[in-house]
Design an enzyme around this catalytic site. Structure first.
Site, PDB file in Angstrom:
ATOM      1  N   GLY A 239       0.763  -1.240   0.000  1.00  0.00           N
ATOM      2  CA  GLY A 239       0.000   0.000   0.000  1.00  0.00           C
ATOM      3  C   GLY A 239       0.793   1.289   0.000  1.00  0.00           C
ATOM      4  N   GLY A 275       3.848  -3.556  -3.796  1.00  0.00           N
ATOM      5  CA  GLY A 275       3.767  -3.714  -5.244  1.00  0.00           C
ATOM      6  C   GLY A 275       4.205  -2.428  -5.914  1.00  0.00           C
ATOM      7  CB  CYS A 343     -14.826   3.800 -30.678  1.00  0.00           C
ATOM      8  SG  CYS A 343     -13.928   3.761 -32.222  1.00  0.00           S
ATOM      9  CD  GLU A 344     -15.545   2.968 -23.962  1.00  0.00           C
ATOM     10  OE1 GLU A 344     -15.788   3.688 -22.974  1.00  0.00           O
ATOM     11  OE2 GLU A 344     -15.589   1.742 -23.950  1.00  0.00           O
ATOM     12  CE1 TYR A 372      -1.897  -3.375  -8.529  1.00  0.00           C
ATOM     13  CE2 TYR A 372      -0.700  -1.402  -7.899  1.00  0.00           C
ATOM     14  CZ  TYR A 372      -1.182  -2.651  -7.593  1.00  0.00           C
ATOM     15  OH  TYR A 372      -0.949  -3.192  -6.361  1.00  0.00           O
TER      16      TYR A 372
HETATM   17  N1  LLP Z   1      -1.699  -6.776  -0.746  1.00  0.00           N
HETATM   18  C1  LLP Z   1      -3.011  -6.837  -1.024  1.00  0.00           C
HETATM   19  C2  LLP Z   1      -3.844  -7.766  -0.267  1.00  0.00           C
HETATM   20  C3  LLP Z   1      -3.553  -6.006  -2.012  1.00  0.00           C
HETATM   21  O1  LLP Z   1      -4.858  -6.064  -2.267  1.00  0.00           O
HETATM   22  C4  LLP Z   1      -2.708  -5.124  -2.732  1.00  0.00           C
HETATM   23  C5  LLP Z   1      -3.247  -4.273  -3.776  1.00  0.00           C
HETATM   24  C6  LLP Z   1      -1.344  -5.116  -2.420  1.00  0.00           C
HETATM   25  C7  LLP Z   1      -0.876  -5.950  -1.418  1.00  0.00           C
HETATM   26  C8  LLP Z   1      -0.358  -4.241  -3.112  1.00  0.00           C
HETATM   27  O2  LLP Z   1      -0.589  -2.902  -2.903  1.00  0.00           O
HETATM   28  P1  LLP Z   1       0.473  -1.812  -3.382  1.00  0.00           P
HETATM   29  O3  LLP Z   1       1.717  -1.959  -2.535  1.00  0.00           O
HETATM   30  O4  LLP Z   1       0.770  -2.048  -4.824  1.00  0.00           O
HETATM   31  O5  LLP Z   1      -0.222  -0.528  -3.161  1.00  0.00           O
HETATM   32  N2  LLP Z   1      -5.215  -1.078  -9.778  1.00  0.00           N
HETATM   33  C9  LLP Z   1      -5.056  -0.102  -8.725  1.00  0.00           C
HETATM   34  C10 LLP Z   1      -4.409  -0.681  -7.500  1.00  0.00           C
HETATM   35  C11 LLP Z   1      -5.128  -1.895  -6.945  1.00  0.00           C
HETATM   36  C12 LLP Z   1      -4.475  -2.425  -5.700  1.00  0.00           C
HETATM   37  C13 LLP Z   1      -5.078  -3.693  -5.288  1.00  0.00           C
HETATM   38  N3  LLP Z   1      -4.468  -4.314  -4.173  1.00  0.00           N
HETATM   39  C14 LLP Z   1      -4.274   1.083  -9.280  1.00  0.00           C
HETATM   40  O6  LLP Z   1      -3.943   1.081 -10.465  1.00  0.00           O
HETATM   41  O7  LLP Z   1      -4.002   2.054  -8.563  1.00  0.00           O
END
Ligand code: LLP
Length: 420
Positions: A239, A275, A343-344, A372
Site C-alpha cells: 500500500g 507492489g 471509440c470511447e 497496474y
Molecule cells: N496486498 C493486497 C492484499 C492487495 O490487495 C494489494 C493491492 C497489495 C498488497 C499491493 O498494494 P500496493 O503496494 O501495490 O499498493 N489497480 C489499482 C491498484 C489496486 C491495488 C489492489 N491491491 C491502481 O492502479 O491504482
C-alpha cells in the site's frame, strides 16, 4: 529516484535513449528499468532489515516473468491472488515457501493448486473460504496453513476503489468478528492457523493509517496468544504510495522507522506485500503522436496508446506525467487532452494537461507506468497488447513480445453450423 532522465534533452532509460527503443521496437511499448526495480526492492528490504521479514512482491502490480525472476533473484516472494499468478510465480522461480495467497474468491481448483505447491499460507477473507480450504485440504489428506485477513476499519485516505480496510469493503474479516473466526479456524482439523493479515489500501501517502491499523491488530495478536492461538506471521500487506505528480509519500525508511517498534512488539515474523512502491516508477509507456486535432473548443493529441494499454487515467482519473522524449528548450506550452484511438470518450491518458507543444510524430513518455499498467491491459477494440522491454545499462531485452493479429483470435472457434 528512477532511471528515466534526460541526457542532452533526450529522455533515456538508464543508458539507452527512448528514441532508439522506439526505432527498434515500435510504439506503443512498456519500458522498465532494471536498476530502478533493483533499487526500489532493496530500499524496502534494507528499511526493514532490523526485523525478520519476507517481502512478498504484490505481483498484480507487474507480473511479467522477467520482472518476477529479478524479484526472486533479489530474495523476493510473491503475494498472489489467483491460480494464474501462482503459475507465473512458480515459472519465474519464486520459492513456494515465500508465496502468500489473498483474494475474496478462491475456487477449489486454485485452493488445491496452492496446497499442492506448498505455499507459505493463504490469506483468508471469510468464514466460507475457511470452510472451503478445510474441505479441500481434507480431501488431499493435508493441513493448509492460513492467516486470517482482518479488516481493521481504518480509512487509508486514498481513492475509494483502492481502499480495502474499511468496514464497508468486501475484504477481510471485521475486527469485531476476528477473534471468533480465529477460534473457529484453530478448531478445524485440516487448518493450521499461522498468521494474521491486514492490508488497508493502496497508494497511501501518509504513515498514520499504517500505524493505526497495526496498533489495532497488535491488541488482537496479544488476545490470541492469551487464548492459546499464537501468531507466527504478521502480514502487514502493501500500500505504500509513490509520486505520480506532487504527492510526497513517506519513503520506505520513513515508514519502517514509524512502525518497526510495533512490528518488534508483535514478536512475529513479518510478511509484507509491496507492489507499486517497487515497480510503479520503474516503468513508462512510450507512445507516438498520430495526429493533432483542434476542434476549436479543445486541442487533442491523439496518440497510438489507449485506455486498453493503460486504464488508470480512465478508471481512477489517475494522473500520469507525460513528458516529451525529445525536449526542445523554451518550447511554448499548450493545453491538450492526450487521447487514444479507442471509440470511447473515456479513452484518455490525460485531460486538460498543460504541456510543451506537441506535433504529429512526436514521442511521448507516460511516466509511472510500471505498476497496474500492463497487468490491467486488455484487447479492447481488438488492439494487440504492446511489448514490454527491460533495459539494463546499455542493453535492452524484449521480455514480452508485441501480440500479433493471430494472438487476438487464439482459442476462438466458429461452430460448424455457421460455416456450412
Ligand atoms: N496486498 C493486497 C492484499 C492487495 O490487495 C494489494 C493491492 C497489495 C498488497 C499491493 O498494494 P500496493 O503496494 O501495490 O499498493 N489497480 C489499482 C491498484 C489496486 C491495488 C489492489 N491491491 C491502481 O492502479 O491504482
Amino acid at each position: 529516484m528512477h532511471h528515466f532522465q534526460y541526457h542532452q534533452d533526450s529522455l533515456s532509460c538508464e543508458d539507452i535513449p527512448l528514441e532508439q527503443i522506439a526505432k527498434e521496437q515500435g510504439t506503443p511499448c512498456y519500458i522498465y528499468s532494471h536498476a530502478t526495480l533493483t533499487r526500489h526492492f532493496q530500499a524496502v528490504d534494507q528499511a526493514f532489515a532490523s526485523v525478520p521479514h519476507i517481502i512478498a512482491f504484490a505481483m498484480k502490480a507487474n507480473s511479467n516473468l522477467a520482472v518476477l525472476r529479478l524479484m526472486a533473484s533479489l530474495g523476493s516472494g510473491a503475494d498472489i491472488v489467483s491460480g494464474g499468478e501462482l503459475f507465473r510465480a512458480l515459472k519465474a522461480g519464486i520459492p513456494s515457501n515465500k508465496i502468500v495467497f489473498a483474494g475474496v474468491g478462491k475456487d477449489h481448483k486454485e485452493i488445491r493448486y496452492a496446497i499442492e505447491s506448498d505455499i507459505l499460507f493463504f490469506n483468508v477473507e471469510s468464514s466460507a473460504e475457511l470452510q472451503a480450504i478445510n474441505e479441500v485440504a481434507k480431501g488431499m489428506g493435508k493441513q493448509a496453513r492460513v492467516a486470517l485477513r482482518v479488516n481493521p476499519d481504518i480509512d487509508p485516505q486514498t481513492h475509494p476503489y483502492i481502499s480495502t480496510g474499511m468496514k464497508k469493503s468486501k475484504f477481510g474479516i471485521g475486527a469485531d468478528l476476528a477473534l471468533a473466526e480465529f477460534e473457529r479456524a484453530a478448531a478445524l482439523p485440516n487448518i493450521q492457523v499461522v498468521g494474521l493479515h491486514a492490508h488497508i489500501g493502496s497508494q497511501l501517502t501518509k504513515i498514520s493509517p499504517f500505524v493505526d491499523s497495526l496498533t489495532k491488530v497488535l491488541g488482537l495478536i496479544q488476545t490470541l496468544k492469551d487464548k492459546g492461538i499464537p501468531i507466527q506471521y504478521l502480514n502487514i500487506g502493501g500500500g505504500l504510495g509513490i509520486t505520480y505528480s506532487d504527492e510526497a509519500p513517506p519513503q520506505p525508511k520513513d515508514l519502517a522507522e514509524a512502525i518497526t517498534p510495533l512490528l518488534k512488539q508483535s514478536q512475529c515474523q513479518i510478511v509484507m506485500e509491496p507492489g507499486r512502491v517497487i515497480v510503479g516508477n520503474a516503468g513508462i509507456l512510450l507512445t507516438r503522436v498520430l495526429f493533432i486535432k483542434d476542434t476549436g473548443t479543445k486541442k487533442f493529441a491523439i496518440v497510438d496508446a489507449a485506455m486498453n494499454d493503460l486504464i488508470r487515467p480512465s478508471l481512477y482519473e489517475a494522473h500520469h506525467d507525460i513528458l516529451p522524449v525529445l525536449r526542445i528548450p523554451n518550447r511554448q506550452e499548450e493545453v491538450f487532452d492526450v487521447v487514444g484511438p479507442i471509440c470511447e470518450s473515456g479513452d484518455f491518458l490525460a485531460q486538460n494537461r498543460t504541456m510543451p507543444l506537441v506535433k504529429e510524430g512526436d514521442l511521448l513518455a507516460v511516466m509511472s507506468a510500471g505498476a497496474y499498467a500492463f497487468t490491467m491491459a486488455s484487447n479492447y477494440n481488438s488492439r494487440p497488447r504492446v511489448p514490454e522491454i527491460l533495459v539494463k545499462g546499455r542493453e535492452s531485452f524484449v521480455i514480452r513480445e508485441r501480440e500479433s493479429y493471430d494472438d487476438l483470435i487464439r482459442g476462438e472457434h466458429i461452430p460448424g453450423f455457421l460455416t456450412s
